[in-house]
Design an enzyme around this catalytic site. Sequence first.
Site, PDB file in Angstrom:
ATOM      1  N   SER A  92       0.920  -0.946   0.055  1.00  0.00           N
ATOM      2  CA  SER A  92      -0.145  -0.017   0.009  1.00  0.00           C
ATOM      3  C   SER A  92       0.686   1.379   0.145  1.00  0.00           C
ATOM      4  O   SER A  92       1.705   1.790  -0.898  1.00  0.00           O
ATOM      5  CB  SER A  92      -1.020  -0.073   1.183  1.00  0.00           C
ATOM      6  OG  SER A  92      -2.059   0.905   1.167  1.00  0.00           O
ATOM      7  N   ASP A 306      -1.414   1.880  -3.623  1.00  0.00           N
ATOM      8  CA  ASP A 306      -2.255   0.333  -4.142  1.00  0.00           C
ATOM      9  C   ASP A 306      -3.725   0.990  -4.298  1.00  0.00           C
ATOM     10  O   ASP A 306      -4.472   0.143  -4.673  1.00  0.00           O
ATOM     11  CB  ASP A 306      -2.080  -0.704  -3.317  1.00  0.00           C
ATOM     12  CG  ASP A 306      -2.856  -0.727  -2.189  1.00  0.00           C
ATOM     13  OD1 ASP A 306      -3.223   0.768  -1.573  1.00  0.00           O
ATOM     14  OD2 ASP A 306      -3.532  -1.630  -1.551  1.00  0.00           O
ATOM     15  N   ALA A 404     -10.134   9.040   8.157  1.00  0.00           N
ATOM     16  CA  ALA A 404      -9.680  10.148   7.775  1.00  0.00           C
ATOM     17  C   ALA A 404      -8.634  10.123   6.697  1.00  0.00           C
ATOM     18  O   ALA A 404      -8.486  11.113   5.722  1.00  0.00           O
ATOM     19  CB  ALA A 404      -9.042  11.157   8.999  1.00  0.00           C
ATOM     20  N   PRO A 532      -4.000   2.290  23.224  1.00  0.00           N
ATOM     21  CA  PRO A 532      -2.763   1.527  23.392  1.00  0.00           C
ATOM     22  C   PRO A 532      -2.397   1.409  21.905  1.00  0.00           C
ATOM     23  O   PRO A 532      -3.242   0.880  21.092  1.00  0.00           O
ATOM     24  CB  PRO A 532      -2.903   0.481  24.261  1.00  0.00           C
ATOM     25  CG  PRO A 532      -4.477   0.181  24.064  1.00  0.00           C
ATOM     26  CD  PRO A 532      -5.216   1.473  23.881  1.00  0.00           C
ATOM     27  N   SER A 533      -0.988   1.478  21.535  1.00  0.00           N
ATOM     28  CA  SER A 533      -0.691   0.882  20.127  1.00  0.00           C
ATOM     29  C   SER A 533      -0.730  -0.470  20.112  1.00  0.00           C
ATOM     30  O   SER A 533      -0.814  -1.247  21.038  1.00  0.00           O
ATOM     31  CB  SER A 533       0.754   1.221  19.994  1.00  0.00           C
ATOM     32  OG  SER A 533       1.398   0.732  18.780  1.00  0.00           O
ATOM     33  N   GLY A 534      -1.014  -1.009  18.960  1.00  0.00           N
ATOM     34  CA  GLY A 534      -1.416  -2.361  18.563  1.00  0.00           C
ATOM     35  C   GLY A 534      -0.065  -3.124  18.368  1.00  0.00           C
ATOM     36  O   GLY A 534       0.239  -4.366  18.426  1.00  0.00           O
ATOM     37  N   THR A 535       1.207  -2.417  18.458  1.00  0.00           N
ATOM     38  CA  THR A 535       2.425  -3.062  18.179  1.00  0.00           C
ATOM     39  C   THR A 535       3.550  -2.575  18.976  1.00  0.00           C
ATOM     40  O   THR A 535       4.675  -3.521  18.937  1.00  0.00           O
ATOM     41  CB  THR A 535       2.901  -2.673  16.487  1.00  0.00           C
ATOM     42  OG1 THR A 535       2.841  -1.114  16.656  1.00  0.00           O
ATOM     43  CG2 THR A 535       1.887  -3.155  15.605  1.00  0.00           C
TER      44      THR A 535
END
Length: 569
Positions: A92, A306, A404, A532-535
Amino acid sequence: MLPLCSLPKKASSFLHSLSLSLSAMEETQIASILKSSELYPIPQSVKLSYGTAGFRADASLLESTVYRVGILSSLRSLKLKSSTVGLMITASHNKVSDNGVKVSDPSGGMLSQEWEPFADQIANASSPRELVSLIKDFVEREEIAIEKGGEVWLGRDTRPSGERLLRAAEIGVRSVLGSVAVDVGVLTTPQLHWMVRAKNKGLNATESDYFENLVTSFKCLIDLIPINKLEISTLVLDGANGVGGQKMEVLRGYLSNLDVEIRNTGRDGGVLNEGVGADFVQKEKVVPLGFGSEDVGMRCASFDGDADRLVYFYIPSESCGDKVELLDGDKILSLFALFIKEQLNIIGDEGKQCRLGVVQTAYANGASTDYVKEMGLEVVFAKTGVKHLHERAEEFDVGIYFEANGHGTILFSESFLSWLVGKQKDYSEGSDKHNAVSRLVAVSNLINQAVGDALSGLLLVEVILQHMGWSVQKWNELYMDLPSRQVKVEVPDRTAVVTTSEETEALKPLGIQDAINAEIKKYQHGRAFIRPSGTEDVVRVYAEASTQEDADSLANSVAQLVKSFLGSS
């Protein structure tokens, strides 16, 4: 198929011991996977996780992962009674040296979340033996019959690494005996999703059919414009040096009511996503490469790498330098909602029975949410991630969702579409009600209901602007975005933050939401949330207020609260 004797002695011994307990997988099947997996050893110290974007990493690390996703795709096809499944090679909006892989379910939507843990397991399996054991257990648990009929369509974007990775996917697919890999070529991600959906609905499903569907629907909507209120002006498109600009060149040849100048096609030496594209423009709010003072006041748009994201922009004046006025996914959603609401109002009391809803994330600008609420529309929030918005949008007769960043689409329920088709027959041809119904049917065909699609989204924006007689500046006046600020706070343990499912409020740590609310009350039009961040061990803070100074202050105050409650790393 290679005989067992062609396998190494240890592998052959392992195969025989494993096959004694197998009911769903025959020895020849195990041999096929063991042999092919030796071609793609897993890189050391690489651990990947399947998310909304599938798997993504530096392209040099991905061959084993893509091969294994090929196996998963074949199993998914067999599980779903030999429905066609899609596999897309793309990263992407990531830099050109990255690549990725993701699966399209037969509906054209994303891979079922129930299969994501299995994707993680096989992608990270440390050896061919562990890979086969995981597959065996999964096949038995899911009661998948390994037989002829599995079919996977493979697509890729324009990245140089795409062809090599697609070959790995082919080998993975074919290592499941009886499964077929079909290379459908260089495509945008939304094209592959559309084609998979069409194939499984029994419709014509080639790339040419995709283009024909867009052109026919667009022309229908153009023909239904009551009066040409606006002279057709040139749209200037930034193709992100990716596949989307090249596909738009093809599409442009079929369109007579759209004047498009396409820049950054990738053919002029530009680098994919480098200083160009929807992600760059949306985040930086500056012109992409190839745009400048000569484009002041022009209607401009950007695809991502993409072509599943779309944003619009214009340069207000030469004195603004490279700064742009951005019309992001929120503005596109608002335009679509306004147009569809207008058609339902024309239909009258029957149209008002349609449940039209909007789905946003907590990151949607508060001004856009207020605008669609003032239109009388139902607004619901979903967890960040397109798959979560898509699920909520399916709850409506007509569900519109956008992030967004410019990724979104419109979903029409089958029952509502059937109702519309019936009303086309009931109303007198050429009447206002017949025209309104016909517009809605055409929108349902033009928009890609499988996934966000920059090409179809652009055509819908363009026809609505012509219908309204609006310039891009007039469209931008629907509402004024509230100033916002996003901040990242590094913390020892991000899992200490637990939010509601919509991510609009924090449930833990206890007391932090009350403290955030107290800060919000200090500012006009104040709004803030944390998630929270996922990573990584980071908590993300979003804040908005009536002025940029207030938004910055609120964001910093909430960031300090996060540090106070969780500590900082």
